[in-house]
Motif scaffolding. Structure first.
Motif, PDB file in Angstrom:
ATOM      1  N   VAL A 174       0.832  -1.203   0.000  1.00  0.00           N
ATOM      2  CA  VAL A 174       0.000   0.000   0.000  1.00  0.00           C
ATOM      3  C   VAL A 174       0.867   1.253   0.000  1.00  0.00           C
ATOM      4  O   VAL A 174       0.614   2.211  -0.737  1.00  0.00           O
ATOM      5  N   ASP A 175       1.897   1.245   0.834  1.00  0.00           N
ATOM      6  CA  ASP A 175       2.810   2.390   0.893  1.00  0.00           C
ATOM      7  C   ASP A 175       3.435   2.648  -0.477  1.00  0.00           C
ATOM      8  O   ASP A 175       3.464   3.783  -0.966  1.00  0.00           O
ATOM      9  N   LEU A 178       0.713   3.874  -3.069  1.00  0.00           N
ATOM     10  CA  LEU A 178       0.277   5.256  -2.853  1.00  0.00           C
ATOM     11  C   LEU A 178       1.349   6.260  -3.262  1.00  0.00           C
ATOM     12  O   LEU A 178       1.046   7.369  -3.700  1.00  0.00           O
ATOM     13  N   LYS A 179       2.613   5.858  -3.125  1.00  0.00           N
ATOM     14  CA  LYS A 179       3.713   6.748  -3.501  1.00  0.00           C
ATOM     15  C   LYS A 179       4.119   6.589  -4.964  1.00  0.00           C
ATOM     16  O   LYS A 179       5.018   7.284  -5.439  1.00  0.00           O
ATOM     17  N   GLY A 180       3.450   5.657  -5.660  1.00  0.00           N
ATOM     18  CA  GLY A 180       3.761   5.444  -7.067  1.00  0.00           C
ATOM     19  C   GLY A 180       5.103   4.787  -7.302  1.00  0.00           C
ATOM     20  O   GLY A 180       5.725   4.972  -8.355  1.00  0.00           O
ATOM     21  N   ASN A 181       5.555   3.987  -6.320  1.00  0.00           N
ATOM     22  CA  ASN A 181       6.876   3.360  -6.421  1.00  0.00           C
ATOM     23  C   ASN A 181       6.815   1.900  -6.863  1.00  0.00           C
ATOM     24  O   ASN A 181       7.745   1.139  -6.632  1.00  0.00           O
ATOM     25  N   VAL A 182       5.697   1.501  -7.469  1.00  0.00           N
ATOM     26  CA  VAL A 182       5.550   0.124  -7.931  1.00  0.00           C
ATOM     27  C   VAL A 182       5.516   0.104  -9.453  1.00  0.00           C
ATOM     28  O   VAL A 182       4.711   0.801 -10.072  1.00  0.00           O
ATOM     29  N   SER A 183       6.390  -0.684 -10.030  1.00  0.00           N
ATOM     30  CA  SER A 183       6.399  -0.855 -11.482  1.00  0.00           C
ATOM     31  C   SER A 183       5.642  -2.135 -11.815  1.00  0.00           C
ATOM     32  O   SER A 183       6.093  -3.237 -11.492  1.00  0.00           O
ATOM     33  N   LEU A 184       4.478  -1.982 -12.425  1.00  0.00           N
ATOM     34  CA  LEU A 184       3.629  -3.133 -12.706  1.00  0.00           C
ATOM     35  C   LEU A 184       3.928  -3.716 -14.082  1.00  0.00           C
ATOM     36  O   LEU A 184       4.111  -2.990 -15.057  1.00  0.00           O
ATOM     37  N   ASN A 185       3.972  -5.033 -14.125  1.00  0.00           N
ATOM     38  CA  ASN A 185       4.119  -5.749 -15.385  1.00  0.00           C
ATOM     39  C   ASN A 185       2.735  -6.269 -15.759  1.00  0.00           C
ATOM     40  O   ASN A 185       2.337  -7.361 -15.371  1.00  0.00           O
ATOM     41  N   GLN A 289      -7.065  -4.450   0.852  1.00  0.00           N
ATOM     42  CA  GLN A 289      -6.376  -3.153   0.876  1.00  0.00           C
ATOM     43  C   GLN A 289      -5.667  -2.892  -0.443  1.00  0.00           C
ATOM     44  O   GLN A 289      -5.752  -1.803  -1.018  1.00  0.00           O
ATOM     45  N   GLU A 290      -4.943  -3.896  -0.912  1.00  0.00           N
ATOM     46  CA  GLU A 290      -4.158  -3.742  -2.137  1.00  0.00           C
ATOM     47  C   GLU A 290      -5.059  -3.495  -3.343  1.00  0.00           C
ATOM     48  O   GLU A 290      -4.763  -2.653  -4.194  1.00  0.00           O
TER      49      GLU A 290
END
Length: 372
Positions: A174-175, A178-185, A289-290
């Motif tokens: 979640v953190d 929310l911070k946009g620090n996840v690179s999704l494939n 949550q996710e």
């Protein structure tokens, strides 16, 4: 102050992951006030991550097959207890009801010491794992993960409300999301159909056996709805076979995409239109949550999940307990009404953001340890 955390195991499950996050938070923000150490009754794949944060002690499994090995293990366990008692802790923190017995044993040997219990279980799982002979009045504070778990302590174990604190667990994803620090494939399902997500496990409480019943009821009522159920989660081969067998017999196999256990479910959640919670009971539910922070509306049963307390605020739709007909109606409504679906998804993200801002500080955990 020196704090001994006691955990059943270091597996990649909700209670163990939540404890890892708590200790990581303490080491980062309260390292001058709190010195954590962890005693694991069993091992697990997260031991290395715990070891990087603080000293750990590991017990032995409870049911070895050989008498000689059992004798050695009991001697080792006795020696470990003596070592722990001599550490002169200021507080013992038992993570999940499975570890309550060990915590009470150590407290009895150490005398006056603060004892905290973290209850991750709701009614059904508590009945299964909690030993009734363990006196809950030994605990100074009981932390629960949701109102559902707290109400169970009040109704069925006569725990006074003033002794209970609620600390919602927060997924580490979640953190980052929310911070946009996840690179999704992003994975292409190669489907034109709408996608409903469902996380399944072998446990009875997760209600994997209800999946075919829901699908049958849904397509019986809405045969023209173009959608598929995406099943995510690692299950034993036998359970997968039985689920596949029933789906084939009910002629529903083509309505399901079974992904099994995957390393990063966020890649797949991103493609969903709705998240379905079929569990008979779940004290909280980090996957909700996710999904919410990825703007996916959620449909679940009243009285079955701890996340009900924020889903009903506008993050999705709750229906009467195990009412598959009403659940089918709710899913159909969201699939048919894109505006409503997107609205609830947007609200879900806002609600989880507020939960994160409040509960990521872990005030209940810290104040109970420091006895503020």
């Amino acid at each position: 102050m020196r704090v001994l955390f006691i955990a059943h195991e270091a597996s990649r499950t909700g209670a163990s992951i939540a404890l890892l996050q708590e200790i990581s938070f303490i080491c980062k923000n309260y390292h001058t006030e709190i010195a954590p150490e962890v005693y694991f009754i069993r091992g697990g794949e997260l031991l290395g991550e715990y070891r990087r944060l603080c000293p750990i002690y590991k017990g032995w499994i409870d049911n070895p097959r050989m008498t000689r090995v059992l004798h050695i293990m009991r001697l080792t366990e006795w020696y470990l207890y003596r070592q722990l008692v001599r550490r002169h802790y200021d507080c013992i923190y038992a993570n999940s009801v499975v570890s309550f017995g060990k915590a009470v044993q150590i407290k009895k040997k150490m005398g006056e010491i603060r004892l905290i219990g973290h209850v991750h279980e709701a009614e059904c799982m508590m009945k299964q794992y909690f030993v009734p002979s363990i006196p809950l009045d030994y605990f100074d504070t009981l932390i629960t993960v949701s109102r559902l778990a707290a109400q169970n302590l009040i109704d069925n174990y006569a725990v006074r409300p003033c002794k209970i604190m609620i600390q919602h667990p927060v997924s580490s994803w979640v953190d980052l999301l929310l911070k946009g620090n996840v690179s999704l494939n992003i994975h292409d399902y190669k489907e034109d159909a709408r996608l409903i997500g469902c996380f399944c496990k072998e446990e009875w409480a997760k209600a994997t056996d209800v999946v075919p019943l829901f699908l049958h009821r849904f397509f019986e009522k809405y045969p023209k709805q173009n959608c598929k159920l995406v099943i995510i989660g690692k299950m034993p081969e036998k359970i997968v076979f039985l689920l596949d067998f029933v789906l084939r017999k009910m002629k529903l196999k083509d309505k399901v995409i079974m992904l099994g256990g995957i390393n990063n479910p966020l890649d797949y959640i991103a493609q969903l239109d709705i998240l379905l919670l079929l569990s008979r009971e779940e004290s909280y539910g980090l996957v909700a949550q996710e999904a919410a922070v990825m703007e996916k509306p959620i449909v679940g049963f009243y009285g079955a999940t701890g996340v009900e307390e924020w889903i009903e605020k506008g993050a999705g739709i709750m229906v009467p307990y195990m009412d598959l007909g009403r659940m089918a109606d709710a899913v159909n409504m969201l699939l048919s009404d894109e505006v409503k679906r997107l609205e609830l998804g947007s609200q879900a993200k806002s609600i989880v953001r507020k939960i994160y801002e409040n509960d990521s500080k872990m005030e209940s955990v810290i104040s109970s340890i420091l006895n503020n």
